[in-house]
Motif scaffolding. Sequence first.
Motif, PDB file in Angstrom:
ATOM      1  N   GLN A 175       0.817  -1.207   0.000  1.00 23.26           N
ATOM      2  CA  GLN A 175       0.000   0.000   0.000  1.00 23.26           C
ATOM      3  C   GLN A 175       0.855   1.264   0.000  1.00 23.26           C
ATOM      4  OE1 GLN A 175      -2.716  -0.836   3.399  1.00 23.26           O
ATOM      5  NE2 GLN A 175      -4.290  -0.960   1.820  1.00 23.26           N
ATOM      6  N   GLU A 176       1.944   1.251   0.767  1.00 16.69           N
ATOM      7  CA  GLU A 176       2.840   2.407   0.804  1.00 16.69           C
ATOM      8  C   GLU A 176       3.476   2.643  -0.564  1.00 16.69           C
ATOM      9  OE1 GLU A 176       5.704   2.162   3.997  1.00 16.69           O
ATOM     10  OE2 GLU A 176       4.200   1.287   5.344  1.00 16.69           O
ATOM     11  N   LEU A 177       3.907   1.574  -1.206  1.00 19.76           N
ATOM     12  CA  LEU A 177       4.495   1.698  -2.542  1.00 19.76           C
ATOM     13  C   LEU A 177       3.488   2.274  -3.523  1.00 19.76           C
ATOM     14  CD1 LEU A 177       6.408  -1.688  -2.692  1.00 19.76           C
ATOM     15  CD2 LEU A 177       7.471   0.549  -3.031  1.00 19.76           C
ATOM     16  N   SER A 178       2.273   1.768  -3.493  1.00 16.71           N
ATOM     17  CA  SER A 178       1.247   2.240  -4.411  1.00 16.71           C
ATOM     18  C   SER A 178       0.967   3.721  -4.210  1.00 16.71           C
ATOM     19  CB  SER A 178      -0.035   1.431  -4.211  1.00 16.71           C
ATOM     20  OG  SER A 178      -1.049   1.865  -5.083  1.00 16.71           O
ATOM     21  N   ALA A 179       0.839   4.138  -2.949  1.00 21.24           N
ATOM     22  CA  ALA A 179       0.539   5.542  -2.662  1.00 21.24           C
ATOM     23  C   ALA A 179       1.695   6.446  -3.062  1.00 21.24           C
ATOM     24  CB  ALA A 179       0.222   5.701  -1.179  1.00 21.24           C
ATOM     25  N   HIS A 180       2.913   6.021  -2.786  1.00 22.41           N
ATOM     26  CA  HIS A 180       4.077   6.862  -3.063  1.00 22.41           C
ATOM     27  C   HIS A 180       4.314   7.038  -4.556  1.00 22.41           C
ATOM     28  CE1 HIS A 180       7.897   8.816  -2.254  1.00 22.41           C
ATOM     29  NE2 HIS A 180       8.469   8.026  -3.148  1.00 22.41           N
ATOM     30  N   LEU A 181       4.088   5.995  -5.342  1.00 21.16           N
ATOM     31  CA  LEU A 181       4.380   6.029  -6.768  1.00 21.16           C
ATOM     32  C   LEU A 181       3.155   6.360  -7.613  1.00 21.16           C
ATOM     33  CD1 LEU A 181       6.745   2.920  -7.011  1.00 21.16           C
ATOM     34  CD2 LEU A 181       7.363   5.331  -6.702  1.00 21.16           C
ATOM     35  N   LEU A 182       2.092   6.793  -6.980  1.00 14.05           N
ATOM     36  CA  LEU A 182       0.870   7.148  -7.695  1.00 14.05           C
ATOM     37  C   LEU A 182       1.065   8.466  -8.450  1.00 14.05           C
ATOM     38  CD1 LEU A 182      -2.054   5.964  -7.845  1.00 14.05           C
ATOM     39  CD2 LEU A 182      -2.685   7.698  -6.149  1.00 14.05           C
ATOM     40  N   PRO A 183       0.611   8.559  -9.693  1.00 16.79           N
ATOM     41  CA  PRO A 183       0.651   9.860 -10.380  1.00 16.79           C
ATOM     42  C   PRO A 183      -0.084  10.923  -9.562  1.00 16.79           C
ATOM     43  CG  PRO A 183       0.101   8.116 -11.926  1.00 16.79           C
ATOM     44  CD  PRO A 183       0.067   7.505 -10.555  1.00 16.79           C
ATOM     45  N   ARG A 184       0.429  12.152  -9.592  1.00 16.77           N
ATOM     46  CA  ARG A 184      -0.151  13.225  -8.793  1.00 16.77           C
ATOM     47  C   ARG A 184      -1.140  14.096  -9.565  1.00 16.77           C
ATOM     48  NH1 ARG A 184       1.108  10.304  -5.283  1.00 16.77           N
ATOM     49  NH2 ARG A 184       2.814  10.601  -3.786  1.00 16.77           N
ATOM     50  N   SER A 185      -1.214  13.932 -10.862  1.00 14.65           N
ATOM     51  CA  SER A 185      -2.169  14.710 -11.651  1.00 14.65           C
ATOM     52  C   SER A 185      -3.580  14.522 -11.094  1.00 14.65           C
ATOM     53  CB  SER A 185      -2.147  14.259 -13.112  1.00 14.65           C
ATOM     54  OG  SER A 185      -3.231  14.820 -13.834  1.00 14.65           O
ATOM     55  N   ARG A 186      -4.330  15.611 -11.047  1.00 13.16           N
ATOM     56  CA  ARG A 186      -5.705  15.554 -10.556  1.00 13.16           C
ATOM     57  C   ARG A 186      -6.703  15.378 -11.698  1.00 13.16           C
ATOM     58  NH1 ARG A 186      -5.861  14.078  -5.605  1.00 13.16           N
ATOM     59  NH2 ARG A 186      -7.972  14.954  -5.403  1.00 13.16           N
ATOM     60  N   ALA A 187      -6.207  15.017 -12.884  1.00  8.28           N
ATOM     61  CA  ALA A 187      -7.088  14.905 -14.042  1.00  8.28           C
ATOM     62  C   ALA A 187      -8.258  13.955 -13.781  1.00  8.28           C
ATOM     63  CB  ALA A 187      -6.291  14.444 -15.259  1.00  8.28           C
ATOM     64  N   TYR A 188      -7.989  12.800 -13.187  1.00  5.28           N
ATOM     65  CA  TYR A 188      -9.030  11.808 -12.897  1.00  5.28           C
ATOM     66  C   TYR A 188     -10.130  12.424 -12.034  1.00  5.28           C
ATOM     67  CZ  TYR A 188     -10.922   7.427 -10.832  1.00  5.28           C
ATOM     68  OH  TYR A 188     -11.723   6.403 -10.401  1.00  5.28           O
ATOM     69  N   HIS A 189      -9.724  13.132 -10.978  1.00  7.29           N
ATOM     70  CA  HIS A 189     -10.689  13.695 -10.042  1.00  7.29           C
ATOM     71  C   HIS A 189     -11.502  14.811 -10.695  1.00  7.29           C
ATOM     72  CE1 HIS A 189      -7.383  11.895  -7.773  1.00  7.29           C
ATOM     73  NE2 HIS A 189      -8.277  11.611  -6.846  1.00  7.29           N
ATOM     74  N   GLU A 190     -10.849  15.572 -11.565  1.00  5.78           N
ATOM     75  CA  GLU A 190     -11.555  16.675 -12.213  1.00  5.78           C
ATOM     76  C   GLU A 190     -12.549  16.174 -13.259  1.00  5.78           C
ATOM     77  OE1 GLU A 190      -8.441  18.945 -13.932  1.00  5.78           O
ATOM     78  OE2 GLU A 190      -7.412  19.277 -12.026  1.00  5.78           O
ATOM     79  N   ILE A 191     -12.101  15.266 -14.118  1.00  9.27           N
ATOM     80  CA  ILE A 191     -12.919  14.853 -15.265  1.00  9.27           C
ATOM     81  C   ILE A 191     -14.040  13.910 -14.846  1.00  9.27           C
ATOM     82  CG2 ILE A 191     -12.866  13.645 -17.487  1.00  9.27           C
ATOM     83  CD1 ILE A 191      -9.891  14.561 -17.684  1.00  9.27           C
ATOM     84  N   PHE A 192     -13.743  13.010 -13.909  1.00 13.80           N
ATOM     85  CA  PHE A 192     -14.712  11.954 -13.612  1.00 13.80           C
ATOM     86  C   PHE A 192     -15.407  12.108 -12.260  1.00 13.80           C
ATOM     87  CE2 PHE A 192     -11.441  10.137 -16.419  1.00 13.80           C
ATOM     88  CZ  PHE A 192     -12.230   9.936 -17.530  1.00 13.80           C
TER      89      PHE A 192
END
Length: 572
Positions: A175-192
Amino acid sequence: MGDIIQQLHDISFEELHPNERLKAESDYLRGTLRRSMADRASGAVSDADTQLTKFHGFYQQDDRDLRSERRHQKLEPLYSFMVRLRIPGGLVSAQQWLTLDDIASRYANGTLRITTRQTFQYHGVLKENLRSHLQAIDEAMLDTIAACGDVNRNVICTANPHRSTTHRRVFELAQELSAHLLPRSRAYHEIFLGEERVAGGEEEQEPLYTKHYLSRKFKIALAIPPENDVDVFAHDVGFIADSEGGELRGFTVCIGGGMGMTHGEPATFPRLSDVVGYCTPDQVVEVAEAIMLVQRDNGDRHDRKHARTKYTVEDHGIAWFRAEVEKQLGYSLSEPHDFHFDSNRDRYGWHQGDNGNWHFGLFVENGRIADFDNGMQLLTGMREIARIHDGDIALTTNQNLIITNVADDKRDDIMALIDKYHMVKNVSALRQSSMACVAFPTCGLAMAESERYLPSLIDKLEQAMHDAGLSDDAIVVRMTGCPNGCARPYLAEIGFVGKAPGRYNLYLGGSFTGRRLNKLYRETIDEDTILEELTPLLQRFARERIEGESFGDFVIRKEIIAATTAGRHFHD
């Protein structure tokens, strides 16, 4: 910022793969997705946006069974989306299961499918339902970000964190690896999800990925010996746990695995990762980041078929890659520790964890959670179990599931529902060791059937096994509809890779523990030829094997097939 990334700011895009321009000019994965989603004249999105949707966790597909009919009717293909969740470590609560089940019936084709990366994917999500579908997933405290695309994908680990303290800590690291290496762009949150855009600089948008992201997908797996259920050597990065007496002491680090290849192009090949060193648990996240950044800066951005970490390692050598990682870290990795794997299969039935609670491993053929014509009601049964279960449900990378943390006084209730809905059949060890990708009708890359065909082929192989006196034996069998390797067929003792409708390449000689690639044995053969080839081999295996020998080891010892000693020798 590394040399290669710096060069990308100045180099002519004409020299690079078109996807590189697309990423750089996408405004951090936004592209024209708002416009594409608003277009009700088509069930598809634009070609460019089709590439960008992958970073947000979904692929545009169409029903290939209906292509000809719809073309004849002068209709566009029946477009829909495959939506894949990000579930690092593959654990969901019973309540989340119920929500995901409900979403499947409301917005998808009514089934859940467990993937080989320890998560769920939905099929048949129409564009008009896509935003609602993603918002419902968000309400379940889950998302689909980075489940696909040129980024770090869903991080996998040996299944079920409730088995022991070591399993819990390894799950937490996933879980830590996934969170740390997650893209930071907010495009997903904005568009969907309807979030308002907030201005920010490039470093705020993507501090690790930059606007160029990675050259190709990047995959991380964590394994806990003696189980190699994650096929740890098949990934860009592998961490092999070193524990004693319940204490997690560290991890052996592996770099450079990957499964995909292209038929007829020997410069492409599957590859197992190389063991390069050892790190402490506290160093895992920074080591993974350093490996990813070396690949970011050196991965091939001209030829996507040559863009995975495995080719960077092959081109430069593993010693060079390790040195570059250590430059990023500012310290040296320790020398690797010894480890041992027994198999890469799952455990089925009841088994007890360190805390005294019980866990039930349930076989799910090819990962499809549905109610079937044979009376097996996996979808309904799991729904009813989730309604009374106060533990979690774990997904495995072999496409099965585990009902976890069942107290003694709840076992009978869970077992009653398993029996009521016929969720456990008398399944052979061969079938329990099999796995297939989705392929037709939705995967656009499929050349042959896989999920819809493998069960019937297993029926015939089971008869051959019975006739040879091998009914109780497990042989790892995997099938994919194309050479991209989603079901990790190149690690199977018997692997089938689609070449054309009804035709497969047959591979033999993988290891029962996932530590050796197989090799091509027969090319472009149909079912009759498959059975003609395998039946005498199974009979010979029954007669001539030595005690404890697996089928993959047997065919190599008897020189039926040569051992693949390295990925670059896969086609030899």
